[in-house]
Design a protein around this motif. Structure first.
Motif, short mmCIF file in Angstrom:
data_model
loop_
_atom_site.label_atom_id
_atom_site.label_comp_id
_atom_site.label_asym_id
_atom_site.label_seq_id
_atom_site.Cartn_x
_atom_site.Cartn_y
_atom_site.Cartn_z
N MET A 19 0.79 -1.21 0.03
CA MET A 19 0.06 -0.06 -0.06
C MET A 19 0.63 1.35 0.08
O MET A 19 1.72 1.40 0.78
CB MET A 19 -0.92 0.07 1.13
CG MET A 19 -1.82 1.19 1.51
SD MET A 19 -2.85 1.37 2.95
CE MET A 19 -3.88 0.18 2.53
N GLU A 20 0.56 2.21 -0.57
CA GLU A 20 1.04 3.52 -0.90
C GLU A 20 0.12 4.59 -0.17
O GLU A 20 -0.89 4.61 -0.48
CB GLU A 20 1.34 3.97 -2.05
CG GLU A 20 2.37 2.97 -3.09
CD GLU A 20 2.31 3.53 -4.62
OE1 GLU A 20 3.47 2.97 -5.11
OE2 GLU A 20 1.78 4.27 -5.05
N ILE A 21 0.96 5.40 0.75
CA ILE A 21 0.33 6.32 1.41
C ILE A 21 1.11 7.77 1.32
O ILE A 21 2.48 7.60 1.29
CB ILE A 21 0.35 6.07 3.10
CG1 ILE A 21 -0.52 4.74 3.23
CG2 ILE A 21 -0.46 6.93 3.74
CD1 ILE A 21 -0.64 4.20 4.57
N GLY A 22 0.33 8.86 0.93
CA GLY A 22 0.92 10.04 0.79
C GLY A 22 1.47 10.54 -0.51
O GLY A 22 0.96 9.79 -1.52
N SER A 23 2.37 11.58 -0.83
CA SER A 23 2.73 11.95 -1.92
C SER A 23 1.60 12.70 -2.46
O SER A 23 0.76 13.09 -2.06
CB SER A 23 3.33 10.97 -2.83
OG SER A 23 3.93 11.45 -3.80
N PHE A 24 1.83 12.94 -3.84
CA PHE A 24 0.88 13.70 -4.71
C PHE A 24 -0.75 13.06 -4.86
O PHE A 24 -0.59 11.62 -4.65
CB PHE A 24 1.47 14.04 -6.14
CG PHE A 24 1.79 12.84 -6.98
CD1 PHE A 24 0.69 12.34 -7.59
CD2 PHE A 24 2.74 12.33 -6.87
CE1 PHE A 24 0.93 11.12 -8.55
CE2 PHE A 24 3.23 11.15 -7.71
CZ PHE A 24 2.04 10.53 -8.41
N ILE A 25 -1.51 13.95 -4.94
CA ILE A 25 -2.87 13.38 -5.19
C ILE A 25 -3.21 12.88 -6.59
O ILE A 25 -2.94 14.03 -7.25
CB ILE A 25 -3.89 14.55 -4.57
CG1 ILE A 25 -3.94 14.87 -2.88
CG2 ILE A 25 -5.31 14.19 -5.01
CD1 ILE A 25 -4.77 15.78 -2.51
N GLU A 26 -3.76 12.00 -6.98
CA GLU A 26 -3.83 11.42 -8.29
C GLU A 26 -5.42 11.90 -8.71
O GLU A 26 -6.22 12.23 -7.72
CB GLU A 26 -3.97 9.97 -8.35
CG GLU A 26 -4.86 9.31 -7.82
CD GLU A 26 -4.67 8.74 -6.18
OE1 GLU A 26 -5.20 7.85 -5.58
OE2 GLU A 26 -3.80 9.74 -5.88
N LEU A 27 -5.91 11.67 -9.62
CA LEU A 27 -7.25 12.01 -10.08
C LEU A 27 -8.23 11.04 -9.51
O LEU A 27 -7.96 9.54 -9.16
CB LEU A 27 -7.53 11.61 -11.60
CG LEU A 27 -6.93 12.61 -12.78
CD1 LEU A 27 -6.89 12.03 -14.11
CD2 LEU A 27 -7.58 13.84 -12.61
N GLN A 28 -9.39 11.47 -9.00
CA GLN A 28 -10.29 10.35 -8.17
C GLN A 28 -11.72 10.43 -8.78
O GLN A 28 -11.92 11.35 -9.54
CB GLN A 28 -10.42 11.08 -6.85
CG GLN A 28 -9.10 11.00 -6.00
CD GLN A 28 -9.23 11.39 -4.70
OE1 GLN A 28 -9.34 12.84 -4.40
NE2 GLN A 28 -9.28 10.65 -3.63
#
Length: 325
Positions: free
Chosen positions: A1-10
């Motif tokens: 699981m990846e947590i944080g960093s930039f926000i992707e399209l949702q």
């Protein structure tokens, strides 16, 4: 699981239109037809002459034996002499054929694959295998469904499709329109799909499909098609509604008009549609119905992006009535 960093399209979740157990999600409609043949255990198929050549080419590449049949002006299949172990592909042309119409045709044959690539919302026929293409109805870079009994066989043999590397055209269309760089990048995506084997639908496409407002799409397409009928039926050389009923959600309004200059005229007015399957005019007798359709049929855009005013604009170009709107 990846947590944080930039926000992707949702996107919203849980809205995917087809979700039951008898579904397999693949990359393209042509791959979906081939997968259906595997499920049926057939290595020979009857397909119509009036069909996209990418289907033919993909099946031939896979070693499938192809037999061809004609259609008449009522879109009835002709010349089919089906033998044991052979499949038949029935096409829901333009998405304007009702479930009852397709079911009536399906009862005439065995090992039937229904090609609903042009009719995304048509109800699956439980006695057949049903193929759907996502890209003709929703803005996704790939995607197809096969729906029917036992379709999940062989799924472990297919690799996952990755589409994000060639999906930039979907974003560019918003800012730049469909010409120029957006169109060039769309061609890159088409080349990727042309080079791919049968693969599992990409995660990007699945996320988009799961967040799409299908009820809005259905409503707009029905409204726009009915409005196009009101404007174009009187000058259309075919009856676009001969098999249409309240369950039908079309892909386009099929408009046949015997004017070789009309398509260029529409394209100059930025109605970016083209004659379907021009290769047919090079391969078929000019007296054939399929030749006539390929030469003169113009698919009038009626999808969820557009309003009555847009359809009126197309009509004004066709009829030289620029003052119509």
């Amino acid at each position: 699981m990846e947590i944080g960093s930039f926000i992707e399209l949702q996107f919203d979740k849980g809205k995917e239109y087809y979700r039951d157990n008898n579904i397999i999600r693949l990359n393209t409609g042509r791959a979906a037809i081939w997968h259906s043949l595997r499920i049926l255990g057939c290595d020979c198929i009857w397909i119509p002459y009036y069909q996209c050549d990418t289907v033919r080419d993909f099946l031939l590449k896979k070693g499938v034996t192809i037999k061809y049949y004609h259609i008449d002006k009522m879109f009835n299949p002709l010349d089919i002499n089906q033998k044991s172990g052979e499949a038949v592909l029935l096409v829901n042309y333009f998405g304007v054929m009702s479930f009852d119409r397709i079911n009536e045709l399906a009862l005439m044959f065995h090992n039937v694959i229904i090609d609903n690539s042009q009719s995304f919302f048509s109800k699956p026929n439980e006695s057949c295998l049903n193929v759907y293409s996502c890209r003709k109805f929703i803005g996704v870079p790939d995607g197809a469904y096969v729906i029917g009994s036992d379709v999940n066989r062989f799924i472990e043999e297919y690799d996952k499709c990755f589409s994000s590397d060639t999906s930039l055209f979907l974003l560019q269309r918003i800012e730049y329109g469909c010409e120029g760089k957006a169109y060039k990048n769309r061609e890159l995506n088409e080349k990727r799909l042309d080079s791919e084997d049968c693969m599992i639908m990409s995660d990007l496409t699945r996320v988009i499909l799961d967040g799409t407002d299908y009820e809005y799409i259905i409503k707009k397409r029905i409204e726009n098609f009915n409005y196009a009928r009101k404007l174009f039926d009187g000058i259309n050389c075919i009856d676009a509604s001969m098999y249409y009923d309240e369950t039908t959600i079309p892909m386009v309004y099929p408009f046949v008009y015997e004017d070789d200059e009309l398509m260029l005229k529409l394209q100059k007015a930025k109605h970016f549609q083209g004659h379907w399957w021009n290769y047919i005019c090079d391969e078929m007798n000019d007296k054939a119905f399929e030749y006539w359709l390929s030469r003169f049929m113009i698919p009038i855009t009626i999808d969820q992006r557009y309003s009555f005013k847009d359809i009126e604009y197309i009509y004004s170009i066709v009829t030289n009535k620029e003052d119509f709107i």
